[in-house]
Design a protein around this motif. Sequence first.
Motif, PDB file in Angstrom:
ATOM      1  N   TYR A  75       0.828  -1.208   0.000  1.00  0.00           N
ATOM      2  CA  TYR A  75       0.000   0.000   0.000  1.00  0.00           C
ATOM      3  C   TYR A  75       0.859   1.255   0.000  1.00  0.00           C
ATOM      4  O   TYR A  75       0.529   2.246  -0.627  1.00  0.00           O
ATOM      5  N   ARG A 227      -1.937  18.505   3.335  1.00  0.00           N
ATOM      6  CA  ARG A 227      -3.109  19.144   2.733  1.00  0.00           C
ATOM      7  C   ARG A 227      -3.328  20.529   3.324  1.00  0.00           C
ATOM      8  O   ARG A 227      -3.660  21.469   2.628  1.00  0.00           O
ATOM      9  N   LEU A 256      -4.464  17.696  -3.068  1.00  0.00           N
ATOM     10  CA  LEU A 256      -5.715  17.587  -2.306  1.00  0.00           C
ATOM     11  C   LEU A 256      -6.027  18.912  -1.619  1.00  0.00           C
ATOM     12  O   LEU A 256      -7.171  19.388  -1.631  1.00  0.00           O
ATOM     13  N   ARG A 260      -9.126  21.760  -2.576  1.00  0.00           N
ATOM     14  CA  ARG A 260     -10.041  22.348  -1.598  1.00  0.00           C
ATOM     15  C   ARG A 260     -10.073  23.866  -1.718  1.00  0.00           C
ATOM     16  O   ARG A 260     -11.124  24.497  -1.664  1.00  0.00           O
ATOM     17  N   TYR A 283      -3.856   9.500  -5.252  1.00  0.00           N
ATOM     18  CA  TYR A 283      -5.168  10.140  -5.107  1.00  0.00           C
ATOM     19  C   TYR A 283      -5.697  10.861  -6.343  1.00  0.00           C
ATOM     20  O   TYR A 283      -6.798  11.387  -6.321  1.00  0.00           O
ATOM     21  N   ILE A 286      -9.376  10.756  -7.429  1.00  0.00           N
ATOM     22  CA  ILE A 286     -10.515  11.251  -6.647  1.00  0.00           C
ATOM     23  C   ILE A 286     -10.393  12.721  -6.277  1.00  0.00           C
ATOM     24  O   ILE A 286     -11.209  13.245  -5.533  1.00  0.00           O
TER      25      ILE A 286
ATOM     26  N   ARG B 227     -19.146   8.024  -5.399  1.00  0.00           N
ATOM     27  CA  ARG B 227     -19.226   9.080  -4.399  1.00  0.00           C
ATOM     28  C   ARG B 227     -20.537   9.829  -4.497  1.00  0.00           C
ATOM     29  O   ARG B 227     -21.152  10.184  -3.507  1.00  0.00           O
ATOM     30  N   LEU B 256     -16.202   8.199   0.894  1.00  0.00           N
ATOM     31  CA  LEU B 256     -15.849   9.548   0.417  1.00  0.00           C
ATOM     32  C   LEU B 256     -17.102  10.394   0.245  1.00  0.00           C
ATOM     33  O   LEU B 256     -17.151  11.560   0.651  1.00  0.00           O
ATOM     34  N   ARG B 260     -18.514  13.691   2.640  1.00  0.00           N
ATOM     35  CA  ARG B 260     -18.940  14.982   2.093  1.00  0.00           C
ATOM     36  C   ARG B 260     -20.307  15.390   2.656  1.00  0.00           C
ATOM     37  O   ARG B 260     -20.538  16.538   3.025  1.00  0.00           O
ATOM     38  N   GLU B 263     -20.165  16.377   6.282  1.00  0.00           N
ATOM     39  CA  GLU B 263     -19.591  17.717   6.378  1.00  0.00           C
ATOM     40  C   GLU B 263     -20.649  18.769   5.995  1.00  0.00           C
ATOM     41  O   GLU B 263     -20.838  19.768   6.688  1.00  0.00           O
ATOM     42  N   TYR B 281      -7.617   0.559   2.676  1.00  0.00           N
ATOM     43  CA  TYR B 281      -7.143   0.984   1.374  1.00  0.00           C
ATOM     44  C   TYR B 281      -8.292   1.249   0.431  1.00  0.00           C
ATOM     45  O   TYR B 281      -9.280   0.550   0.517  1.00  0.00           O
ATOM     46  N   PRO B 282      -8.253   2.207  -0.471  1.00  0.00           N
ATOM     47  CA  PRO B 282      -7.130   3.097  -0.737  1.00  0.00           C
ATOM     48  C   PRO B 282      -7.254   4.486  -0.110  1.00  0.00           C
ATOM     49  O   PRO B 282      -6.280   5.216  -0.080  1.00  0.00           O
ATOM     50  N   TYR B 283      -8.421   4.827   0.378  1.00  0.00           N
ATOM     51  CA  TYR B 283      -8.597   6.236   0.714  1.00  0.00           C
ATOM     52  C   TYR B 283      -8.809   6.543   2.183  1.00  0.00           C
ATOM     53  O   TYR B 283      -8.916   7.702   2.556  1.00  0.00           O
ATOM     54  N   GLU B 285      -7.222   6.907   4.735  1.00  0.00           N
ATOM     55  CA  GLU B 285      -6.317   7.859   5.378  1.00  0.00           C
ATOM     56  C   GLU B 285      -6.675   9.317   5.122  1.00  0.00           C
ATOM     57  O   GLU B 285      -6.356  10.186   5.903  1.00  0.00           O
ATOM     58  N   ILE B 286      -7.278   9.578   3.982  1.00  0.00           N
ATOM     59  CA  ILE B 286      -7.520  10.993   3.644  1.00  0.00           C
ATOM     60  C   ILE B 286      -8.984  11.373   3.715  1.00  0.00           C
ATOM     61  O   ILE B 286      -9.356  12.490   3.355  1.00  0.00           O
ATOM     62  N   ILE B 287      -9.827  10.459   4.153  1.00  0.00           N
ATOM     63  CA  ILE B 287     -11.235  10.814   4.256  1.00  0.00           C
ATOM     64  C   ILE B 287     -11.415  11.730   5.462  1.00  0.00           C
ATOM     65  O   ILE B 287     -10.867  11.475   6.530  1.00  0.00           O
ATOM     66  N   ASP B 288     -12.158  12.769   5.268  1.00  0.00           N
ATOM     67  CA  ASP B 288     -12.331  13.782   6.291  1.00  0.00           C
ATOM     68  C   ASP B 288     -13.827  14.078   6.432  1.00  0.00           C
ATOM     69  O   ASP B 288     -14.428  14.525   5.456  1.00  0.00           O
TER      70      ASP B 288
END
Lengths: 335, 335
Positions: A75, A227, A256, A260, A283, A286, B227, B256, B260, B263, B281-283, B285-288
């Motif tokens: 990964y 970010r 990323l 934003r 990334y 996406i 998404r 993802l 959104r 938020e 994996y894969p995202y 880590e960056i999902i907020d």
Amino acid sequence: MPITISDVAREAGVSTSTVSKVLNNWTTISPATVDRVKHAIHKLNYTPNSRAVSFARQTTQNIVFLTSLGKNEAYHNPHMFDIMCGVNSILAKNNYTLSLVDIFNDSYQGESVTRVMAQKCADGMVIHGSAISKEIADLITKQQFPHILIGHPGFETQLCWIDTNHVLAGQAAAEYLISNNYGDVAFIGGKKTDHISMQRLKGFLGTMHSYGYLVSPEKILYTNSSREESYEATIRLLELKKSPSAIVCESNTIALGTARAIEKMKLEVPKDIAFLTFDAYPYSEIIDPKPTVIDINVYDMGIQAGIMLLRKMENPALQIQTYTTLPVVNAGKTT
Amino acid sequence: MPITISDVAREAGVSTSTVSKVLNNWTTISPATVDRVKHAIHKLNYTPNSRAVSFARQTTQNIVFLTSLGKNEAYHNPHMFDIMCGVNSILAKNNYTLSLVDIFNDSYQGESVTRVMAQKCADGMVIHGSAISKEIADLITKQQFPHILIGHPGFETQLCWIDTNHVLAGQAAAEYLISNNYGDVAFIGGKKTDHISMQRLKGFLGTMHSYGYLVSPEKILYTNSSREESYEATIRLLELKKSPSAIVCESNTIALGTARAIEKMKLEVPKDIAFLTFDAYPYSEIIDPKPTVIDINVYDMGIQAGIMLLRKMENPALQIQTYTTLPVVNAGKTT
DNA sequence: CTGAAAGCGCTTACAG
DNA sequence: CTGAAAGCGCTTACAG
């Protein structure tokens, strides 16, 4: 139980030497004999035992891919596996097998390398950058073992290596922007100590300058590649009285943050602003808005590495130290 | 030039048979002789030629990892390489090498498999799901070649396989929520034809029900895994008069979209709502906002596969068809 | 406890 | 054009 060369010889009424010669396409065998032998081979559905062949020939037809496999390597570093796939493809075409050797659990420097060379389980070695050290380099050069290193070693060495050229990728970004009439550009990089980032910046600025576009220092920003910082940096850029018409991000994470900020400022890509990033992984797919991607084909680098290794094995005197790269510009399209 | 067993024998004043026996730890050699031979080995820095050993023993100490390597496989399917790393680690520990065989360019079904088996270049085979077909399965079972398949085959077969258990992962998600006092939950899945999604849902619902929580149908949504659809779905959920206190997403892409929406609705995780997804994996880590992740350790599955294959090679009669899984709950922490 | 000898399945000078 | 024979570097019954 399994069919051997003797079975074929008996069936065809010839000696095993003759069968072997047919197998190896010697030209000294009469067509009639070749025919008979081939029939026998076909009839018995014979396949040579590759172990016996390799042993008799004193060659293994095997190449080792030497690497260091940390946890979650797949990964964290998919590029390495992409390179490996490239290497494997070209080796398979040339009837070589590839075997994976991980040095991560070596109890001392060079343990695996020494074993591979001493046990003669490979004719050559592809060494990933994660597995190299001064000690290992010395072992390999001392034995003159055929090899190719992926990635520039951090030290002086006689090793043969191949690496990607980030300067060229930077140039590709600049050329893309220029050909699309973006002159007022900005670059958001990583830290000044980040080698790759600086190489990309160098290629980028060099090309912009050579085309007569000057990039003012306030439009070259350095970040910690997060970010958050790149979001802030982008906002700052977009709030300049003369804000850039294009932003180049040095990494996906930076992109990323930039995305934003672009969204926040309600700008449209590419109408209001051009948006570029290096690397398709991890990334770029996406990121919204979608950036234009400058990618490097490391699979192809694996192929190149394989070709060079095969050449070295034919001609051990060959010294190879080279950069390779195929930056690919992918303008907002999904692969 | 290289040191052979004869050199060692001469040095130690014994026969090659004796050296071989020392090398293989036979107990019939006198301690004094063992000593002398070991000294000679050490003095000459001798390492047995693994090709010769494997040839004499009629065993290769090599395992083939059979797979189909499409373009960008490393990025699209890093799990496969993680499994491979797991397999490699356990094989290396048992003095087996792993070599990679790609069937992608086979000109007919079973070409590579037939070659591997006929040429005897491996003692066994780990087959990734991407490389299996009815034809190949037949070839392998007919020859009784030691193997283990990663992933449940889509058809009836005698093959030995091992697979992840997505039902269990669904259960893990439910248990996590229940133990954190979330009873009013929602699940956003892929299509109803998506096998993995349905398995996860099944395990999830089953466990919720067994604890006495009923999930109403309006809180089980199916999407095309995009998404966009998951964003819409989440908005719909959150606008229900009795909106859920927890949302479980079946994939990273779905998460993802859900992120959104969370938020957008200005909700806070985990204060206002719990947010789970499957797969690191894969995202993830960056999902907020950061979701809680139910991950499956496929590296470990590779290890299990390797162990089973080694057992099968010792005991060919062994039939193995099993599910394995180690769902790991990772609550919003970065690895 | 040790060693001579056959064997694993091919390749390759060499002789004819 | 073809084949007998040695050899690649080990292992392993078997004999002693």
